[in-house]
Each structure stands twice: as C-alpha cells, then as structure tokens.
Design an enzyme around this catalytic site. Structure first.
Site, mmCIF file in Angstrom:
data_model
loop_
_atom_site.group_PDB
_atom_site.id
_atom_site.type_symbol
_atom_site.label_atom_id
_atom_site.label_comp_id
_atom_site.label_asym_id
_atom_site.label_seq_id
_atom_site.Cartn_x
_atom_site.Cartn_y
_atom_site.Cartn_z
ATOM 1 N N CYS A 30 0.845 -1.199 0.000
ATOM 2 C CA CYS A 30 0.000 0.000 0.000
ATOM 3 C C CYS A 30 0.885 1.256 0.000
ATOM 4 O O CYS A 30 1.493 1.561 -1.019
ATOM 5 C CB CYS A 30 -0.975 -0.022 1.168
ATOM 6 N N HIS A 61 -3.446 -5.267 0.105
ATOM 7 C CA HIS A 61 -3.001 -5.758 1.418
ATOM 8 C C HIS A 61 -3.003 -7.291 1.442
ATOM 9 O O HIS A 61 -3.960 -7.912 1.920
ATOM 10 C CB HIS A 61 -3.908 -5.214 2.522
ATOM 11 N N ARG A 118 -6.866 5.547 -0.812
ATOM 12 C CA ARG A 118 -7.472 6.628 -1.605
ATOM 13 C C ARG A 118 -6.566 7.074 -2.757
ATOM 14 O O ARG A 118 -7.029 7.642 -3.734
ATOM 15 C CB ARG A 118 -7.731 7.859 -0.724
ATOM 16 N N GLU A 120 -1.474 -9.282 3.308
ATOM 17 C CA GLU A 120 -1.391 -9.847 4.657
ATOM 18 C C GLU A 120 -2.742 -10.328 5.182
ATOM 19 O O GLU A 120 -2.817 -11.214 6.045
ATOM 20 C CB GLU A 120 -0.785 -8.831 5.640
#
Length: 540
Positions: free
Chosen positions: A381, A507, A462, A509
């Site tokens: 990210c 993400h 965003r 994870e």
C-alpha cells in the site's frame, strides 16, 4: 437449529477473547462442524475505519469491503468461516440502524428505547449468521463485563436463550487469575467478582476459561467452580503460551473443551483432525533457519497496528521452516539517523501501509537503501507508493516527486488521488475497499509466486500510482507488473533487475493463514533467506 456460543470477558481487557474465540472455532471445525464467527463491539464508532491505530490496532478489511476489528483477522487465520459485514457490529452501527428506522416511521410512533429496540436490533444481528447450513455461531462480545457501553449487548444475549431455548446457547466467560508475587499465590477473587457481575445481569456462564501465567491447580479450580456455580470440569485453564498463539487450540483440546461444548449443546461430531496444526507448532518450536526482516513503519511501538503483517511474515517463515526475527524501526528515525547503520544485518525490508505525512521521508530513505544494496524489498500500500516516489526522485531525476497526499503542490505527483475520490468528503467507509481483481504479467515475480496471471486481493486506500509517469518509469527499470482489469490502475510494481523488489497497492497480509501462507510473503522470505545464506557463506 443453529447453536450459539457467546464469549464474554472479565477482570481486565486484552485477555485474548478474540484468540480464544478463534481457537474454539478452529477445534469445532476440525471436528467437522460448520462454524460462523462474529464480533460485537460496544464502542459508538460505526466501524473502526476512522479510529487511530494507537487506540485500536489495525483495521482488518474483508472481501466485501467491511472495515472491521482486528479480531476478525484471528477468525480468518484460525478458521475457514466466511466473514462479511455481518460478522462485526458496533454500538454505532446498531444505534444508527434503529435511528434510521425511527426516522422512517417503522416504530409506529412508539417511544424508542434501549430495551426492546436496541436489544432487538442486536439480536437480529446475531441471528443473521444462523441458518440451515450453520451448526454453530460463535459471538464474541468486546470489552469487559462492567463496561457501561456493553450493557445493551449483555442484555441482548441474555434474552436470546429465552427466544430460541437455553439448550441452544452456551455462555463462555474468559477471566484472569493473577499471581501475586508478594503473597506467592494465585488469586481467584477477581474471577469470582466478574462472574458475580455477569450473574447480576442474568447470565450464568456454562464454561469459565481462566487465563493464568502459572498452573491453576486443582484447589483453585474447585474454588472457582464452587463460587461461580459451574461444574469443576467446566473450569478450563488457559496458560500463557511460551512460543506462539497457534498453540492455543491445542491447549483447549488438551483440556477437552470441545467435548464439553458438544455435550452441553447436544451436538455430535467426528474426532478432531489437528495434524497440520500440530505440524505448525512443531515448526514454530524447532525452526531450521533464521532470517531478519526490518519493518519500517509509523506505528511501530504499537504491535497491533501491523498485526496481520507480523503474522503473515511468521506464516511465510513456517513455509520455509524458518524463524523470522522482526526488527521494528520507527520511520521518523530514518529521516535523521544513519540508514545504513539502522538497517545493518537485515535480510529483507518491508514497508507497510499507513496514512499521514509523518515518517514518509524515512520510509523513502529505507527503500533507497534496499534498492541500492539489493536487499529484498516488499512494499504494501503506502509501501508501494513510497517506492514509486523514491524511484522517480533518484532514477529519473525528478527530485521533488511526491504524493499529493503529502505535498499538494508537488511538480511531479507520481501518486495522486483516485478520480472517484476527488469529490468525497466523508471519511468512514469511503476509500477503495475490499476485494479487487488484478491481472499479472506472466513473466513477473508476482505471477511466478502466485502461479497465476489473475488474482483477487483486498484494498484500503485513496491514492494511486499516476499513470502519466508509467512509461517513463518503466523505461528506467520500474515495471508495472499487475494492474486492474481495465488497465487504469497499477496494482504491482517490480524491479526485474533486483534480487526481489515487489511493491503492491493491496493488502496481501489479510489473506495469509499459518497453514496457507500468502504467496508473496513466501517469495519475500525465500529471497531474504537466500540473501542470509549467501552473506553467511561469504563470512565463513
């Protein structure tokens, strides 16, 4: 009929209700039961999406885009229970629903009250998970018995046995038996008081799970059973685990909690199959290798802020029979410290997601060090975004390149606001959230790791890679290797001329499990191990 297990906590917070609930779900699934998991959080926020990681830890995102409590991460790592927005309800969400109904006139002009309107909405939220394809719903109640904001939830779960029959409900209460060093003994009185509070509300626990750092002993167990009005065999000791949280299900099995639950709920099930889980614990206790990974972040001092990151690293380590030593580095320190000294000896570098400007330059410095010194790098990210910024500044000579999140007037906005975010002003639940498809270049590191050229991963952001700079960066050696199906959004960037440099906008994870490590984390740890072994060979 679907059976219900309610898990409450007493004495102190942070006892591990989430882990205990997940472990119960794990052992019941391993006996062949179909389980659903749920968390009820008494705080007034509609969801944890706008809450600070310092207060709440990480925000765990589901496939459907729900921003949820971090305990749902435990649920997914320990069980196969499908999770959705109906798996996490807060007071804020419950009250908002009731108020919306009142504004629509659905209460026929009646006075809206906590009982029955709020409690009815809570009960309806619990019943959403029940159904013909579900044997057991496990509902964890956040907070501690005695918290004023938790009272409507306790009242609601008190009523549920009256609605569906006491034989279809089981109450498990998690408490603490502290050890007083001065007296050299365990003290059961806090547990007695906690159960007393619960009984005053009208809930008699069926099972007590007792957290303790020392052996409880038969005398203490009998005292707790007598004063708390439970069977002796229903006082379950849960000792602190020496090695890993993944030992908890095996500990509960050892105390035959699963048999107790099945008997009290009138369920039949097969024998537990925990062979793979036992192998996980064996690998944790007896690793063959060791590897050091630096995690450079903004919330390093709060371990729960990157909970899923740390767990995913451990999962990848298990796949390679390796212990992953995590070196936590505060990003701000790398803005003024000697980066080479701070990162000396690490075998891999990971920069996780986050928001806000603090520490960004330190992360950029860390990325540059990893790139120039050929240290395996994994950006997630914001970790992808700082990698793009660093490469633009130093490899195509645009020294003022930045993200418009941190520098609105940057002449080179290599990271910018998503087009559909430009008119958004509300903060809660308004980001690009949940599962999104990603198409991979067949020759990429990522495609080889996944063994596929299309994946679905969870997002929470965003800002995005600015496509205006794509060709220039690609010509300089930073390649977009994963993108949205329409080709508009860059999802993965890699440096092919590097041992392992992968940065992703999503993400990964959130989709890692101890028995199914995420492919990218596996690839990252494999590269870190190769670096570790090659350095060790040189030193030898």
């Amino acid at each position: 009929m679907t059976k219900h297990i309610f898990v409450t906590g007493g004495v102190v917070s942070s006892l591990g209700k989430g882990l205990t609930s997940a472990s119960i779900g794990c052992i019941l699934e391993r006996r062949g039961l179909r389980v659903r998991m749920q968390k009820l959080d008494p705080y007034i926020n509609v969801d944890p999406g706008t809450m600070s990681p310092y207060q709440h830890g990480e925000v765990y995102v589901l496939d459907d885009g729900a921003e949820t409590d971090l305990d749902l991460g435990h649920y997914e790592r320990f069980t196969n229970s499908p999770l959705s927005k109906d798996s996490n309800f807060t007071s804020g969400r419950i009250y908002l629903k009731v108020i919306e109904k009142e504004r629509q006139g659905k209460y026929l002009g009646g006075t809206v009250q906590v009982v029955p309107h709020i409690t009815d909405e809570i009960k309806a939220s619990v019943r959403k998970l029940a159904g013909p394809d579900v044997d057991v719903v496990i509902t964890e109640l956040g907070g501690t018995v005695g918290d004023i904001e938790g009272l409507p939830f306790l009242e609601a779960i008190r009523q549920i046995p009256l609605d569906i029959g006491r034989e279809n409900c089981l109450f498990i209460h998690l408490t603490l038996v502290p050890y007083l060093k001065a007296a050299k003994e365990l003290k059961t009185k806090p547990t007695q008081h906690s159960v007393q509070q619960l009984r005053e509300i009208g809930i008699q626990p069926d099972v007590l799970i007792v957290r303790t750092e020392r052996e409880l002993g038969r005398d203490n167990a009998e005292k707790i059973a007598l004063f708390c009005n439970v069977e002796k065999k229903a006082v379950i000791e849960e000792r602190d685990k020496e090695f890993s949280i993944y030992e908890v299900p095996l500990g509960l099995l050892e105390h035959r909690l699963d048999d107790l639950i099945l008997k009290k709920l009138g369920l039949t099930a097969g024998e537990p199959d925990m062979e793979d889980w036992e192998e996980i614990v064996r690998r944790i206790r007896n690793p063959d290798h060791e590897v050091t990974v630096a995690v450079v972040g903004k919330y390093i001092e709060h371990r729960d802020a990157y909970k899923s990151i740390y767990e995913a690293l451990d999962h990848a380590g298990l796949a390679h029979r390796s212990r992953v030593i995590i070196k936590r580095i505060e990003a701000e320190e790398l803005e003024k410290a000697d980066v080479a000294q701070a990162l000396a000896g690490v075998d891999g570098l990971l920069v996780p997601g986050g928001f806000g400007k603090r520490g960004v330059e330190g992360k950029i410095n860390a990325v540059r060090f990893a790139r120039e010194n050929r240290i395996p790098y994994f950006g997630i990210c914001l970790g992808m975004q700082v990698a793009v910024i660093e490469y633009t500044r130093n490899m195509i000579d645009r020294p003022n390149a930045h993200s418009t999140e941190f520098a609105a007037d940057t002449p080179d906005p290599v990271i910018c606001l998503l087009e559909d975010q430009k008119q958004v002003t509300a903060k809660g639940g308004t980001m690009r959230l949940g599962a999104q498809r990603c198409l991979l270049q067949p020759d990429s590191i990522s495609a080889r790791a996944y063994g596929s050229d299309e994946v679905s991963e969870r997002h929470r952001h965003r800002y995005e890679f600015n496509p205006v700079y794509r060709d220039e960066l690609q010509a300089a050696g930073l390649h977009v290797m994963g993108q949205s199906p329409d080709g508009k959004l860059a999802e993965i960037v890699e440096i092919p001329d590097h041992p392992w440099f992968v940065a992703v906008q999503f993400h990964p994870e959130f989709k890692s499990k101890p028995n199914r490590p995420h492919p990218l984390f596996q690839g990252f740890i494999e590269a870190a191990l190769e670096r570790h072994n090659s350095r060790s060979a040189v030193m030898a």
